[in-house]
Each structure stands twice: as structure tokens, then as C-alpha cells.
Write a protein that holds these residues in place. Structure first.
Motif, PDB file in Angstrom:
ATOM      1  N   LEU A 192      -6.609  14.443  -7.971  1.00  0.00           N
ATOM      2  CA  LEU A 192      -5.750  15.587  -8.253  1.00  0.00           C
ATOM      3  C   LEU A 192      -6.126  16.889  -7.175  1.00  0.00           C
ATOM      4  O   LEU A 192      -7.256  16.722  -6.765  1.00  0.00           O
ATOM      5  N   SER A 193      -5.354  17.618  -7.208  1.00  0.00           N
ATOM      6  CA  SER A 193      -5.481  19.228  -6.519  1.00  0.00           C
ATOM      7  C   SER A 193      -4.777  20.070  -7.599  1.00  0.00           C
ATOM      8  O   SER A 193      -4.051  20.164  -8.134  1.00  0.00           O
ATOM      9  N   LEU A 194      -5.972  20.980  -7.948  1.00  0.00           N
ATOM     10  CA  LEU A 194      -5.951  22.048  -9.208  1.00  0.00           C
ATOM     11  C   LEU A 194      -5.396  23.345  -8.451  1.00  0.00           C
ATOM     12  O   LEU A 194      -5.949  23.740  -7.388  1.00  0.00           O
ATOM     13  N   LEU A 195      -4.923  24.001  -9.218  1.00  0.00           N
ATOM     14  CA  LEU A 195      -4.503  25.534  -9.178  1.00  0.00           C
ATOM     15  C   LEU A 195      -4.763  26.291 -10.323  1.00  0.00           C
ATOM     16  O   LEU A 195      -4.134  26.052 -11.304  1.00  0.00           O
ATOM     17  N   GLU A 196      -6.067  26.927 -10.225  1.00  0.00           N
ATOM     18  CA  GLU A 196      -6.719  27.524 -11.271  1.00  0.00           C
ATOM     19  C   GLU A 196      -6.928  26.177 -12.365  1.00  0.00           C
ATOM     20  O   GLU A 196      -7.529  25.276 -12.026  1.00  0.00           O
ATOM     21  N   ASP A 197      -6.723  26.490 -13.658  1.00  0.00           N
ATOM     22  CA  ASP A 197      -6.745  25.625 -14.671  1.00  0.00           C
ATOM     23  C   ASP A 197      -5.487  24.421 -14.968  1.00  0.00           C
ATOM     24  O   ASP A 197      -5.401  23.867 -15.876  1.00  0.00           O
ATOM     25  N   ARG A 198      -4.605  24.430 -13.942  1.00  0.00           N
ATOM     26  CA  ARG A 198      -3.466  23.600 -13.920  1.00  0.00           C
ATOM     27  C   ARG A 198      -3.538  22.603 -12.615  1.00  0.00           C
ATOM     28  O   ARG A 198      -4.200  22.763 -11.767  1.00  0.00           O
ATOM     29  N   ILE A 199      -2.648  21.526 -12.851  1.00  0.00           N
ATOM     30  CA  ILE A 199      -2.496  20.398 -12.028  1.00  0.00           C
ATOM     31  C   ILE A 199      -1.401  21.169 -10.812  1.00  0.00           C
ATOM     32  O   ILE A 199      -0.390  21.365 -11.112  1.00  0.00           O
ATOM     33  N   ASP A 200      -1.897  21.088  -9.575  1.00  0.00           N
ATOM     34  CA  ASP A 200      -0.982  21.700  -8.511  1.00  0.00           C
ATOM     35  C   ASP A 200      -0.191  20.381  -8.227  1.00  0.00           C
ATOM     36  O   ASP A 200       1.068  20.652  -8.295  1.00  0.00           O
ATOM     37  N   TYR A 201      -0.705  19.423  -8.029  1.00  0.00           N
ATOM     38  CA  TYR A 201      -0.088  18.019  -7.500  1.00  0.00           C
ATOM     39  C   TYR A 201      -1.219  16.833  -7.952  1.00  0.00           C
ATOM     40  O   TYR A 201      -2.336  17.036  -7.893  1.00  0.00           O
ATOM     41  N   ILE A 202      -0.575  15.716  -8.029  1.00  0.00           N
ATOM     42  CA  ILE A 202      -1.358  14.550  -8.142  1.00  0.00           C
ATOM     43  C   ILE A 202      -0.866  13.426  -7.086  1.00  0.00           C
ATOM     44  O   ILE A 202       0.273  13.344  -6.843  1.00  0.00           O
ATOM     45  N   TYR A 230       0.718  -1.089   0.102  1.00  0.00           N
ATOM     46  CA  TYR A 230      -0.123   0.094   0.007  1.00  0.00           C
ATOM     47  C   TYR A 230       0.980   1.231   0.063  1.00  0.00           C
ATOM     48  O   TYR A 230       1.668   1.430   1.067  1.00  0.00           O
ATOM     49  N   PHE A 231       0.988   1.949  -1.140  1.00  0.00           N
ATOM     50  CA  PHE A 231       1.704   3.142  -1.257  1.00  0.00           C
ATOM     51  C   PHE A 231       1.317   4.053  -1.804  1.00  0.00           C
ATOM     52  O   PHE A 231       0.343   3.871  -2.883  1.00  0.00           O
ATOM     53  N   SER A 232       1.370   5.273  -1.658  1.00  0.00           N
ATOM     54  CA  SER A 232       0.912   6.495  -2.800  1.00  0.00           C
ATOM     55  C   SER A 232       2.119   7.321  -2.899  1.00  0.00           C
ATOM     56  O   SER A 232       3.065   7.597  -2.289  1.00  0.00           O
ATOM     57  N   PHE A 233       1.984   8.001  -4.221  1.00  0.00           N
ATOM     58  CA  PHE A 233       3.094   8.991  -4.854  1.00  0.00           C
ATOM     59  C   PHE A 233       2.544  10.281  -4.940  1.00  0.00           C
ATOM     60  O   PHE A 233       1.723  10.410  -5.488  1.00  0.00           O
ATOM     61  N   ILE A 234       3.552  11.226  -4.615  1.00  0.00           N
ATOM     62  CA  ILE A 234       3.207  12.631  -4.865  1.00  0.00           C
ATOM     63  C   ILE A 234       3.750  12.989  -6.118  1.00  0.00           C
ATOM     64  O   ILE A 234       5.163  13.109  -6.347  1.00  0.00           O
ATOM     65  N   LEU A 235       3.124  13.524  -7.115  1.00  0.00           N
ATOM     66  CA  LEU A 235       3.652  13.955  -8.365  1.00  0.00           C
ATOM     67  C   LEU A 235       3.016  15.306  -8.655  1.00  0.00           C
ATOM     68  O   LEU A 235       1.954  15.525  -8.524  1.00  0.00           O
ATOM     69  N   ARG A 236       4.109  15.929  -9.308  1.00  0.00           N
ATOM     70  CA  ARG A 236       3.789  17.411  -9.808  1.00  0.00           C
ATOM     71  C   ARG A 236       4.033  17.507 -11.215  1.00  0.00           C
ATOM     72  O   ARG A 236       4.864  18.595 -11.648  1.00  0.00           O
ATOM     73  N   PRO A 237       3.221  17.042 -12.141  1.00  0.00           N
ATOM     74  CA  PRO A 237       3.565  17.065 -13.744  1.00  0.00           C
ATOM     75  C   PRO A 237       3.002  18.535 -13.983  1.00  0.00           C
ATOM     76  O   PRO A 237       2.192  18.780 -13.707  1.00  0.00           O
ATOM     77  N   ASP A 238       3.861  19.050 -15.004  1.00  0.00           N
ATOM     78  CA  ASP A 238       3.342  20.140 -15.649  1.00  0.00           C
ATOM     79  C   ASP A 238       2.587  19.956 -16.876  1.00  0.00           C
ATOM     80  O   ASP A 238       3.032  19.695 -18.063  1.00  0.00           O
ATOM     81  N   MET A 239       1.331  19.600 -16.561  1.00  0.00           N
ATOM     82  CA  MET A 239       0.495  19.264 -17.639  1.00  0.00           C
ATOM     83  C   MET A 239      -1.130  19.669 -17.425  1.00  0.00           C
ATOM     84  O   MET A 239      -1.393  20.117 -16.175  1.00  0.00           O
ATOM     85  N   PRO A 240      -1.855  20.112 -18.320  1.00  0.00           N
ATOM     86  CA  PRO A 240      -3.127  20.575 -18.250  1.00  0.00           C
ATOM     87  C   PRO A 240      -3.981  19.500 -17.745  1.00  0.00           C
ATOM     88  O   PRO A 240      -3.762  18.325 -17.628  1.00  0.00           O
ATOM     89  N   VAL A 241      -5.034  19.880 -17.072  1.00  0.00           N
ATOM     90  CA  VAL A 241      -6.026  18.792 -16.363  1.00  0.00           C
ATOM     91  C   VAL A 241      -6.634  17.892 -17.250  1.00  0.00           C
ATOM     92  O   VAL A 241      -6.757  16.505 -16.875  1.00  0.00           O
ATOM     93  N   ASP A 242      -6.777  18.246 -18.303  1.00  0.00           N
ATOM     94  CA  ASP A 242      -7.410  17.100 -19.288  1.00  0.00           C
ATOM     95  C   ASP A 242      -6.321  15.950 -19.447  1.00  0.00           C
ATOM     96  O   ASP A 242      -6.810  14.814 -20.278  1.00  0.00           O
ATOM     97  N   GLN A 243      -5.160  16.108 -19.099  1.00  0.00           N
ATOM     98  CA  GLN A 243      -4.295  15.073 -19.270  1.00  0.00           C
ATOM     99  C   GLN A 243      -3.886  14.244 -18.360  1.00  0.00           C
ATOM    100  O   GLN A 243      -2.992  13.577 -18.216  1.00  0.00           O
TER     101      GLN A 243
END
Length: 264
Positions: free
Chosen positions: A138-148, A79-92
Motif C-alpha cells: 500500500l501507499s497511503l495518503l493520510e487515512d486513505r489508500i493512494d494506490y495499491i 511475474y506481473f504486478s497491478f496498479i490499483l487505486r480503489p476508493d476504500m479505507p485502509v482497513d479494507q
């Protein structure tokens, strides 16, 4: 207690030496938590860097997709979780889920686990029984992904009686127990590899490999349900962002970004 969201025993923080570039440079290891995803959200909101991994030997409130729970007996699963911060739009964002699924499937195949398949959008099967689920939030910052936060729950050393009837463990499928720590390291390395491809805008390469593991659904008749909609037809391909393309009985091709899939 971390913001009241988790019960923690024997927390350990380590700088892992797995030879990875993005994922697993920092690992938090816990005995027991409510949910590794909840804890990952808490850390991410407090500026935890990308690639950090939150691992637990057990969860009291393990989370699955669509509000379902994930059975997490202590010391028997991964059982594990990963913090990711990709620079991509929400629809991706759905690209991340399939990237994680491919990484797990590749790791299991490399450990000589047979009949591994990916059931879109987030399950890993052995035969037709679920061995692993992925929950991407997801956590969003305006129309971008803040983190996943991408959580992985893998049934490792459970006996048949520990599992729901539609699930299976690696032990049950292979007749032997697996070292959970070694398995986690192998999966982390594969996640790092495929996540690096994703960041280099090579999702097309990822999706071609996903297709190799998706014979259980591609070409077959399926039903996908979400909210108040339901679509039935033949699964024919994946779209550019990981959507499932279904050919309906009237010949119309429909792209579906998420939902609950049932084989017919």
C-alpha cells in the motif's frame, strides 16, 4: 533505467484489447527486472493510471511476503504486478489480496488445473504445495489508500529442481507446458471481473467464493504467527474485511487480519 530500481531489456508498452473494464487496459512488458512490484511503485508514484499491468519474463530480486524472496527463473513463470487505486479505507485493503487470490484460483480451475485451493491470506496451492503467491503493498495518503501494488508470482513451466521443496509448478502438476501469454490474459480477465465486484461493494459475494476454495484450512486446526504474537485454534470463517476467524481452545473467537498460517 527507471529511477535506478530496475534493469530493463526490450521494454514494450501496449494498449491491450482484452475486453476488460479496469485492469489490463495498459500493459508494460519487460524481459528482465529486479522486481515488478518495485517498478509498479515507481510508475504509480508518477501518476500511472489504475489497472496498468507490469509484466516481466524474469526477476532478479523477486519479492514475497514477510521479506522472503520469490524464485523467478527467466521465461518459466508468470511475474506481473497491478496498479490499483480503489476508493476504500485502509482497513479494507486486505480485501484486495483475497480478491486477487480468488481471481487466480478461478482462472486456473477454468484451465482444468485440479486441486486448486486458497491458503489464507495470499497463497494458491495445488494439493498442499504452493503454486502462486500474492504480495499486496500500500501507499497511503493520510487515512486513505493512494494506490495499491498487487504482485502475482505463478510457477508455470518450472521443473521440480527449479523450485523450493514446498512449491510446485503447473507443468509439474499437469504434465504439460502452458503458454504464459495466454495464461496471463486469462488471469487478467478474472482479476478485472472480481475487482469490478469489489468496487461495487460486493465483497460478500467474493468471500463466499473464496470459501469454496478454502477447504484446506476452514474447519482445520491452524497456527497464525505475526510480529511477536501467535494464535492457535480452529479456522472457522472469514470476517467482513477478509480477516481469518479462529476459535481458540477457550472458545474465544479471534479475528486476524494478516500473518503466516501453518496447518496443524
Amino acid at each position: 533505467m527507471d529511477d535506478g530500481i530496475t534493469r530493463v531489456f526490450k521494454k514494450q508498452e501496449s494498449k491491450a484489447n482484452l475486453g476488460t473494464k479496469f485492469v489490463g487496459l495498459k500493459i508494460y512488458a519487460y524481459d528482465l527486472v529486479t522486481s515488478t512490484n518495485d517498478l509498479a511503485h515507481f510508475l504509480a508514484r508518477n501518476n500511472e493510471p489504475e489497472g496498468s499491468v507490469i509484466f516481466a519474463k524474469g526477476q532478479t530480486q523477486g519479492k514475497g511476503r514477510l521479506g522472503k524472496s520469490w524464485v523467478s527463473p527467466y521465461g518459466k513463470g508468470l511475474y506481473f504486478s497491478f496498479i490499483l487505486r480503489p476508493d476504500m479505507p485502509v482497513d479494507q485493503a486486505s480485501r484486495v489480496t483475497l480478491t486477487m487470490a480468488l481471481a487466480v484460483a478461478t482462472a486456473l480451475t477454468g484451465m482444468h488445473v485440479a486441486d486448486v485451493t486458497i491458503k489464507w491470506p495470499n497463497d494458491i496451492l495445488i494439493g498442499e504445495k504452493k503454486v502462486c503467491g500474492i504480495l499486496t503493498e500500500l501507499s497511503l495518503l493520510e487515512d486513505r489508500i493512494d494506490y495499491i501494488v498487487a504482485g502475482v508470482g505463478l510457477n508455470v513451466n518450472m521443473a521440480k529442481g527449479d523450485l523450493p521443496k514446498d512449491a510446485i509448478s503447473l507443468k509439474e502438476a499437469n504434465g504439460r507446458e502452458f503458454d504464459i501469454a495466454d495464461l496471463s490474459h486469462i488471469i487478467i480477465k478474472q482479476i478485472d471481473h472480481f475487482y469490478a465486484l469489489l468496487l461495487r461493494h460486493r465483497f460478500w459475494d467474493i468471500i463466499q467464493k473464496v470459501k469454496e476454495y478454502s477447504g484446506i484450512i476452514l474447519g482445520g486446526r491452524v497456527k497464525v504467527s505475526w510480529e511477536d504474537r501467535e494464535v492457535e485454534g480452529y479456522a472457522v470463517d472469514f470476517g467482513e474485511n477478509g480477516s481469518l476467524i479462529i476459535r481458540r481452545d477457550n472458545g474465544f473467537l479471534e479475528k486476524i487480519s494478516s500473518g503466516h498460517l501453518t496447518k496443524l
